[in-house]
Design a protein around this motif. Structure first.
Motif, PDB file in Angstrom:
ATOM      1  N   MET A   1      26.649  59.340 -63.564  1.00  0.00           N
ATOM      2  CA  MET A   1      27.034  58.004 -63.119  1.00  0.00           C
ATOM      3  C   MET A   1      25.777  57.230 -62.685  1.00  0.00           C
ATOM      4  N   VAL A   2      25.663  56.009 -63.127  1.00  0.00           N
ATOM      5  CA  VAL A   2      24.528  55.157 -62.782  1.00  0.00           C
ATOM      6  C   VAL A   2      24.750  54.550 -61.405  1.00  0.00           C
ATOM      7  N   ASN A   3      23.722  54.609 -60.577  1.00  0.00           N
ATOM      8  CA  ASN A   3      23.818  54.037 -59.241  1.00  0.00           C
ATOM      9  C   ASN A   3      23.514  52.544 -59.317  1.00  0.00           C
ATOM     10  N   ALA A   4      24.437  51.734 -58.850  1.00  0.00           N
ATOM     11  CA  ALA A   4      24.275  50.284 -58.920  1.00  0.00           C
ATOM     12  C   ALA A   4      24.079  49.657 -57.544  1.00  0.00           C
ATOM     13  N   ALA A   5      23.619  50.440 -56.576  1.00  0.00           N
ATOM     14  CA  ALA A   5      23.451  49.917 -55.213  1.00  0.00           C
ATOM     15  C   ALA A   5      22.514  48.723 -55.187  1.00  0.00           C
ATOM     16  N   HIS A   6      21.484  48.734 -56.023  1.00  0.00           N
ATOM     17  CA  HIS A   6      20.504  47.641 -56.039  1.00  0.00           C
ATOM     18  C   HIS A   6      21.085  46.341 -56.595  1.00  0.00           C
ATOM     19  N   LEU A   7      22.243  46.404 -57.242  1.00  0.00           N
ATOM     20  CA  LEU A   7      22.859  45.208 -57.820  1.00  0.00           C
ATOM     21  C   LEU A   7      23.624  44.373 -56.790  1.00  0.00           C
ATOM     22  N   HIS A   8      23.886  44.948 -55.634  1.00  0.00           N
ATOM     23  CA  HIS A   8      24.626  44.214 -54.598  1.00  0.00           C
ATOM     24  C   HIS A   8      23.781  43.091 -54.016  1.00  0.00           C
ATOM     25  N   ASN A   9      24.449  42.062 -53.596  1.00  0.00           N
ATOM     26  CA  ASN A   9      23.800  40.948 -52.917  1.00  0.00           C
ATOM     27  C   ASN A   9      23.053  41.507 -51.704  1.00  0.00           C
ATOM     28  N   PRO A  10      21.800  41.099 -51.491  1.00  0.00           N
ATOM     29  CA  PRO A  10      21.033  41.643 -50.364  1.00  0.00           C
ATOM     30  C   PRO A  10      21.663  41.348 -49.008  1.00  0.00           C
ATOM     31  N   LEU A  11      22.388  40.243 -48.889  1.00  0.00           N
ATOM     32  CA  LEU A  11      23.055  39.957 -47.617  1.00  0.00           C
ATOM     33  C   LEU A  11      24.243  40.893 -47.394  1.00  0.00           C
ATOM     34  N   THR A  12      24.872  41.327 -48.485  1.00  0.00           N
ATOM     35  CA  THR A  12      25.933  42.328 -48.388  1.00  0.00           C
ATOM     36  C   THR A  12      25.344  43.663 -47.949  1.00  0.00           C
ATOM     37  N   LEU A  13      24.205  44.023 -48.530  1.00  0.00           N
ATOM     38  CA  LEU A  13      23.523  45.252 -48.126  1.00  0.00           C
ATOM     39  C   LEU A  13      23.122  45.184 -46.656  1.00  0.00           C
ATOM     40  N   ALA A  14      22.645  44.021 -46.217  1.00  0.00           N
ATOM     41  CA  ALA A  14      22.248  43.843 -44.815  1.00  0.00           C
ATOM     42  C   ALA A  14      23.445  43.952 -43.887  1.00  0.00           C
ATOM     43  N   TYR A  15      24.577  43.439 -44.310  1.00  0.00           N
ATOM     44  CA  TYR A  15      25.812  43.531 -43.521  1.00  0.00           C
ATOM     45  C   TYR A  15      26.145  44.995 -43.249  1.00  0.00           C
ATOM     46  N   LEU A  16      26.068  45.815 -44.285  1.00  0.00           N
ATOM     47  CA  LEU A  16      26.325  47.243 -44.129  1.00  0.00           C
ATOM     48  C   LEU A  16      25.215  47.904 -43.307  1.00  0.00           C
ATOM     49  N   GLY A  17      23.970  47.547 -43.598  1.00  0.00           N
ATOM     50  CA  GLY A  17      22.837  48.135 -42.894  1.00  0.00           C
ATOM     51  C   GLY A  17      22.858  47.869 -41.407  1.00  0.00           C
ATOM     52  N   ASP A  18      23.288  46.681 -41.026  1.00  0.00           N
ATOM     53  CA  ASP A  18      23.405  46.329 -39.608  1.00  0.00           C
ATOM     54  C   ASP A  18      24.350  47.289 -38.894  1.00  0.00           C
ATOM     55  N   ALA A  19      25.482  47.551 -39.505  1.00  0.00           N
ATOM     56  CA  ALA A  19      26.472  48.447 -38.891  1.00  0.00           C
ATOM     57  C   ALA A  19      25.948  49.877 -38.801  1.00  0.00           C
ATOM     58  N   ILE A  20      25.271  50.329 -39.846  1.00  0.00           N
ATOM     59  CA  ILE A  20      24.742  51.693 -39.866  1.00  0.00           C
ATOM     60  C   ILE A  20      23.656  51.871 -38.807  1.00  0.00           C
ATOM     61  N   LEU A  21      22.749  50.906 -38.726  1.00  0.00           N
ATOM     62  CA  LEU A  21      21.689  50.980 -37.716  1.00  0.00           C
ATOM     63  C   LEU A  21      22.287  50.954 -36.317  1.00  0.00           C
ATOM     64  N   ASP A  22      23.249  50.091 -36.101  1.00  0.00           N
ATOM     65  CA  ASP A  22      23.888  49.992 -34.790  1.00  0.00           C
ATOM     66  C   ASP A  22      24.531  51.321 -34.392  1.00  0.00           C
ATOM     67  N   LEU A  23      25.235  51.944 -35.305  1.00  0.00           N
ATOM     68  CA  LEU A  23      25.871  53.233 -35.021  1.00  0.00           C
ATOM     69  C   LEU A  23      24.832  54.310 -34.723  1.00  0.00           C
ATOM     70  N   HIS A  24      23.771  54.351 -35.514  1.00  0.00           N
ATOM     71  CA  HIS A  24      22.705  55.347 -35.304  1.00  0.00           C
ATOM     72  C   HIS A  24      22.064  55.161 -33.924  1.00  0.00           C
ATOM     73  N   VAL A  25      21.780  53.926 -33.586  1.00  0.00           N
ATOM     74  CA  VAL A  25      21.139  53.636 -32.297  1.00  0.00           C
ATOM     75  C   VAL A  25      22.088  53.949 -31.144  1.00  0.00           C
ATOM     76  N   ARG A  26      23.349  53.601 -31.284  1.00  0.00           N
ATOM     77  CA  ARG A  26      24.311  53.911 -30.211  1.00  0.00           C
ATOM     78  C   ARG A  26      24.367  55.412 -29.955  1.00  0.00           C
ATOM     79  N   GLU A  27      24.418  56.188 -31.024  1.00  0.00           N
ATOM     80  CA  GLU A  27      24.442  57.638 -30.855  1.00  0.00           C
ATOM     81  C   GLU A  27      23.156  58.111 -30.175  1.00  0.00           C
ATOM     82  N   HIS A  28      22.038  57.557 -30.584  1.00  0.00           N
ATOM     83  CA  HIS A  28      20.745  57.939 -29.995  1.00  0.00           C
ATOM     84  C   HIS A  28      20.710  57.653 -28.488  1.00  0.00           C
TER      85      HIS A  28
END
Length: 133
Positions: free
Chosen positions: A1-28
């Protein structure tokens, strides 16, 4: 299967990244401080603020930390036209923050768990270095 993560809108990626970073930091901060929620929130804000993320962006770019693909996502995120206004910061800082979050979202969607964990840990380490100064 070809990974198409790079095809997503960068603001969509940032939306997800914000949540992931927030969760990681909260746990830390929970594991580090074992404090009440208000104290934890203040501590987490230090790590996830746009200013802190922009400083991390600069440090990682200067250190040539990112792969070519990650750097492409980082710059696409930084250069994306956002229709929201930066809160409590200038536009350049907000754009760098968005770029960093886009890379985090990209790594998550690409299924690169090891690299994602490495980046999240590096972000926390850089923040803690700045905190000690």
């Amino acid at each position: 299967m070809v990974n198409a993560a790079h095809l997503h809108n960068p603001l969509t990626l940032a939306y997800l990244g914000d949540a992931i970073l927030d969760l990681h930091v909260r746990e830390h901060v929970i594991l580090k401080l074992q404090a009440k929620p208000n104290t934890l929130h203040r501590a987490a804000t230090f790590y996830v603020s746009a200013k802190s993320q922009a400083q991390t962006f600069d440090a990682l770019v200067d250190a040539q930390y990112f792969t070519e693909q990650e750097l492409d996502v980082l710059m696409r995120g930084r250069n994306a036209k956002s229709h929201t206004k930066a809160k409590n910061t200038d536009v350049v800082t907000y754009k760098k923050s968005t770029g960093l979050e886009a890379v985090i979202g990209y790594l998550q969607l690409a299924g690169e768990e090891g690299r994602l964990k490495e980046l999240l840990d590096q972000i926390v380490a850089l923040c803690e270095e700045r905190e000690l100064k």
